[in-house]
Design a protein around this motif. Structure first.
Motif, PDB file in Angstrom:
ATOM      1  N   ALA A  87       0.898  -1.071   0.040  1.00 52.93           N
ATOM      2  CA  ALA A  87      -0.081  -0.022  -0.020  1.00 52.93           C
ATOM      3  C   ALA A  87       0.928   1.237  -0.149  1.00 52.93           C
ATOM      4  N   LEU A  88       1.947   1.201   0.660  1.00 50.04           N
ATOM      5  CA  LEU A  88       2.918   2.303   0.773  1.00 50.04           C
ATOM      6  C   LEU A  88       3.669   2.504  -0.683  1.00 50.04           C
ATOM      7  N   SER A  89       3.591   1.569  -1.334  1.00 48.20           N
ATOM      8  CA  SER A  89       4.500   1.667  -2.527  1.00 48.20           C
ATOM      9  C   SER A  89       3.529   2.261  -3.637  1.00 48.20           C
ATOM     10  N   LYS A  90       2.221   2.382  -3.578  1.00 47.49           N
ATOM     11  CA  LYS A  90       1.203   3.157  -4.412  1.00 47.49           C
ATOM     12  C   LYS A  90       1.578   4.830  -4.376  1.00 47.49           C
ATOM     13  N   LYS A  91       1.083   5.186  -5.785  1.00 44.55           N
ATOM     14  CA  LYS A  91       1.441   6.594  -5.860  1.00 44.55           C
ATOM     15  C   LYS A  91       0.565   7.468  -4.936  1.00 44.55           C
ATOM     16  N   LYS A  92      -0.528   7.231  -4.713  1.00 43.56           N
ATOM     17  CA  LYS A  92      -1.633   7.709  -3.972  1.00 43.56           C
ATOM     18  C   LYS A  92      -1.765   7.244  -2.716  1.00 43.56           C
ATOM     19  N   LEU A  93      -1.435   7.609  -1.554  1.00 39.94           N
ATOM     20  CA  LEU A  93      -1.689   6.817  -0.193  1.00 39.94           C
ATOM     21  C   LEU A  93      -2.906   7.324   0.245  1.00 39.94           C
ATOM     22  N   ASP A  94      -3.386   6.338   1.050  1.00 40.15           N
ATOM     23  CA  ASP A  94      -4.621   6.532   1.811  1.00 40.15           C
ATOM     24  C   ASP A  94      -4.234   7.512   2.955  1.00 40.15           C
ATOM     25  N   THR A  95      -4.630   8.866   3.000  1.00 40.44           N
ATOM     26  CA  THR A  95      -4.177   9.916   3.949  1.00 40.44           C
ATOM     27  C   THR A  95      -4.960   9.728   5.268  1.00 40.44           C
ATOM     28  N   ALA A  96      -6.100   8.909   5.328  1.00 40.69           N
ATOM     29  CA  ALA A  96      -6.655   8.659   6.572  1.00 40.69           C
ATOM     30  C   ALA A  96      -5.801   7.524   7.337  1.00 40.69           C
ATOM     31  N   VAL A  97      -5.187   6.667   6.803  1.00 42.06           N
ATOM     32  CA  VAL A  97      -4.328   5.839   7.450  1.00 42.06           C
ATOM     33  C   VAL A  97      -2.917   6.218   7.544  1.00 42.06           C
ATOM     34  N   PHE A  98      -2.306   6.621   6.501  1.00 38.24           N
ATOM     35  CA  PHE A  98      -0.784   7.148   6.511  1.00 38.24           C
ATOM     36  C   PHE A  98      -0.816   8.644   6.592  1.00 38.24           C
ATOM     37  N   LYS A  99      -0.695   8.980   7.778  1.00 33.28           N
ATOM     38  CA  LYS A  99      -0.942  10.706   8.427  1.00 33.28           C
ATOM     39  C   LYS A  99       0.717  11.113   8.621  1.00 33.28           C
ATOM     40  N   GLY A 100       0.809  12.277   8.336  1.00 33.02           N
ATOM     41  CA  GLY A 100       2.025  13.046   8.849  1.00 33.02           C
ATOM     42  C   GLY A 100       3.332  12.341   8.164  1.00 33.02           C
ATOM     43  N   LYS A 101       4.244  12.059   9.182  1.00 32.71           N
ATOM     44  CA  LYS A 101       5.293  11.735   8.728  1.00 32.71           C
ATOM     45  C   LYS A 101       5.470  10.172   8.869  1.00 32.71           C
ATOM     46  N   LEU A 102       4.250   9.523   9.013  1.00 34.32           N
ATOM     47  CA  LEU A 102       4.136   8.027   9.219  1.00 34.32           C
ATOM     48  C   LEU A 102       4.668   7.320   8.071  1.00 34.32           C
ATOM     49  N   PRO A 103       4.502   7.643   6.804  1.00 38.40           N
ATOM     50  CA  PRO A 103       4.873   6.924   5.498  1.00 38.40           C
ATOM     51  C   PRO A 103       6.324   6.935   5.428  1.00 38.40           C
ATOM     52  N   GLY A 104       7.031   8.192   5.692  1.00 29.50           N
ATOM     53  CA  GLY A 104       8.473   8.243   5.495  1.00 29.50           C
ATOM     54  C   GLY A 104       9.128   7.412   6.577  1.00 29.50           C
ATOM     55  N   VAL A 105       8.656   7.378   7.798  1.00 28.05           N
ATOM     56  CA  VAL A 105       9.172   6.481   8.872  1.00 28.05           C
ATOM     57  C   VAL A 105       9.360   5.024   8.679  1.00 28.05           C
ATOM     58  N   LEU A 106       7.666   4.597   8.196  1.00 23.08           N
ATOM     59  CA  LEU A 106       7.784   3.263   7.864  1.00 23.08           C
ATOM     60  C   LEU A 106       8.660   2.775   6.671  1.00 23.08           C
ATOM     61  N   ILE A 107       8.993   3.747   5.611  1.00 24.74           N
ATOM     62  CA  ILE A 107       9.650   3.450   4.420  1.00 24.74           C
ATOM     63  C   ILE A 107      11.048   3.375   4.733  1.00 24.74           C
ATOM     64  N   ALA A 108      11.476   4.278   5.843  1.00 23.48           N
ATOM     65  CA  ALA A 108      13.003   4.159   6.258  1.00 23.48           C
ATOM     66  C   ALA A 108      13.450   3.282   7.100  1.00 23.48           C
ATOM     67  N   HIS A 109      12.250   2.634   7.725  1.00 22.14           N
ATOM     68  CA  HIS A 109      12.566   1.350   8.748  1.00 22.14           C
ATOM     69  C   HIS A 109      12.028   0.222   8.150  1.00 22.14           C
ATOM     70  N   LYS A 110      11.973   0.102   6.874  1.00 20.07           N
ATOM     71  CA  LYS A 110      11.221  -1.156   6.473  1.00 20.07           C
ATOM     72  C   LYS A 110      12.110  -2.444   6.861  1.00 20.07           C
ATOM     73  N   ASP A 111      13.255  -2.395   6.427  1.00 20.13           N
ATOM     74  CA  ASP A 111      14.332  -3.419   6.923  1.00 20.13           C
ATOM     75  C   ASP A 111      14.149  -3.821   8.658  1.00 20.13           C
ATOM     76  N   ASP A 112      14.141  -2.855   9.461  1.00 18.03           N
ATOM     77  CA  ASP A 112      13.869  -2.971  10.749  1.00 18.03           C
ATOM     78  C   ASP A 112      12.715  -3.719  11.256  1.00 18.03           C
ATOM     79  N   ALA A 113      11.479  -3.364  10.498  1.00 16.68           N
ATOM     80  CA  ALA A 113      10.277  -4.081  10.496  1.00 16.68           C
ATOM     81  C   ALA A 113      10.284  -5.349  10.447  1.00 16.68           C
ATOM     82  N   TYR A 114      10.842  -5.686   9.310  1.00 19.04           N
ATOM     83  CA  TYR A 114      10.649  -7.125   8.622  1.00 19.04           C
ATOM     84  C   TYR A 114      11.688  -8.088   9.809  1.00 19.04           C
ATOM     85  N   ALA A 115      12.998  -7.261  10.080  1.00 19.82           N
ATOM     86  CA  ALA A 115      13.766  -8.299  11.052  1.00 19.82           C
ATOM     87  C   ALA A 115      13.287  -8.268  12.402  1.00 19.82           C
ATOM     88  N   ALA A 116      12.382  -7.324  12.684  1.00 20.74           N
ATOM     89  CA  ALA A 116      11.733  -7.434  14.190  1.00 20.74           C
ATOM     90  C   ALA A 116      10.630  -8.656  14.053  1.00 20.74           C
TER      91      ALA A 116
END
Length: 301
Positions: free
Chosen positions: A164-193
């Protein structure tokens, strides 16, 4: 199922795994052998494996038992809520404590959904986002219970979340503020955890559910001998027949020697007592110990 003293595959993957935990007190560690001896005397099977945690053993036993008997009802008794990821409808449930031994709860799938807000199998994905401070698993910085729960309720898995994060148009009701950038920056951390939080189901151990049938404490002569040796007289009277019998402790005092430790898989200095040692020692009236070296003792019966 028991943990072992060796590092696990999780420690190899992440050096800081559980690094914040204080070492267990020596008095507590000494009691583990007594607990193993107690279970052995009760005729209960014990499972462990170097490189894996007790939860991984449990996960493997659950899968093996399910495959062996499709109608088997499985109750996991554990104080670790991580085991709720193994819950399967009402067929596999977790029995655990809320605040003490008198306040317990049984988690089936409905209860897990009520507690966490999502299906049992989603728990590792949830911890991939939130992390788990008790195990020093970091997760995604800034993502707490509320955000992680909302994301898992919406997407279910990390794969679907990042799709969902890879789509050009994000659902702003779910991905608010800085959340998309934080999730993308720490994608590897999420999978490792998530990998660290996931309970393995493929531990290489020998197990058949049919071999674990238990006939109860009262049927075990060794159990009575063990409890008598520890002085639990009132417990013995409650668990065993009131009929007058000879003491379970053998009167045979002939001396014999045996090694105190077992299993070449165990590291020197931390090897558990052997089952043969317990089966014989429980029947002896007198035990003596001979110090051989810093790594070995001999028991004289």
């Amino acid at each position: 199922a028991f943990d072992r003293p060796e590092p696990t595959f999780r420690h190899e993957a992440y050096k800081e795994y559980k690094a914040q935990r204080a070492a267990a007190p020596d008095d507590l560690i000494k009691q583990f052998d007594a607990v193993r001896a107690l279970l052995e005397s009760f005729g209960m099977r014990i499972y462990d494996k170097a490189g894996y945690e007790a939860d991984d053993i449990i996960g493997t036993l659950v899968i093996r038992a399910r495959d062996e008997d499709k109608d088997l009802k499985i109750i996991i008794a554990s104080g670790d809520m991580d085991t709720t990821q193994l819950v399967d409808g009402t067929r596999t449930v977790v029995f655990t404590m809320r605040k003490g031994i008198a306040d317990t709860v049984l988690y089936d799938e409905k209860a897990v959904r009520e507690r966490f807000g999502f299906k049992p199998e989603c728990l590792p994905d949830f911890k991939g986002l939130k992390g788990d401070p008790s195990d020093n698993i970091k997760g995604v910085p800034g993502v707490g219970d509320k955000t992680a729960t909302a994301l898992i309720q919406k997407f279910g898995t990390l794969e679907k979340l990042y799709a969902a994060l890879s789509k050009k148009k994000l659902d702003t009701a779910v991905f608010k503020g800085k959340l998309p950038g934080v999730l993308i920056a720490h994608k590897d951390d999420a999978y490792a955890a998530r990998d660290l939080a996931h309970i393995r189901r493929d531990v290489p151990i020998s197990f058949r559910a049919a071999d674990t049938a238990w006939s109860g404490i009262a049927s075990s002569r060794d159990a009575r001998a063990f409890l008598e040796r520890l002085g639990f007289t009132s417990l013995v009277s409650r668990l065993f027949s009131a009929a007058v019998e000879k003491p379970a402790v053998s009167q045979n005092t002939a001396s014999a020697q045996m090694t105190l430790v077992a299993s070449d898989e165990s590291p020197k200095g931390t090897r558990p007592f052997s089952a043969d040692f317990f089966s014989q020692a429980l029947k002896a009236e007198v035990l003596s110990w001979v110090f051989i070296s810093g790594e070995e003792c001999v028991c004289v019966l």
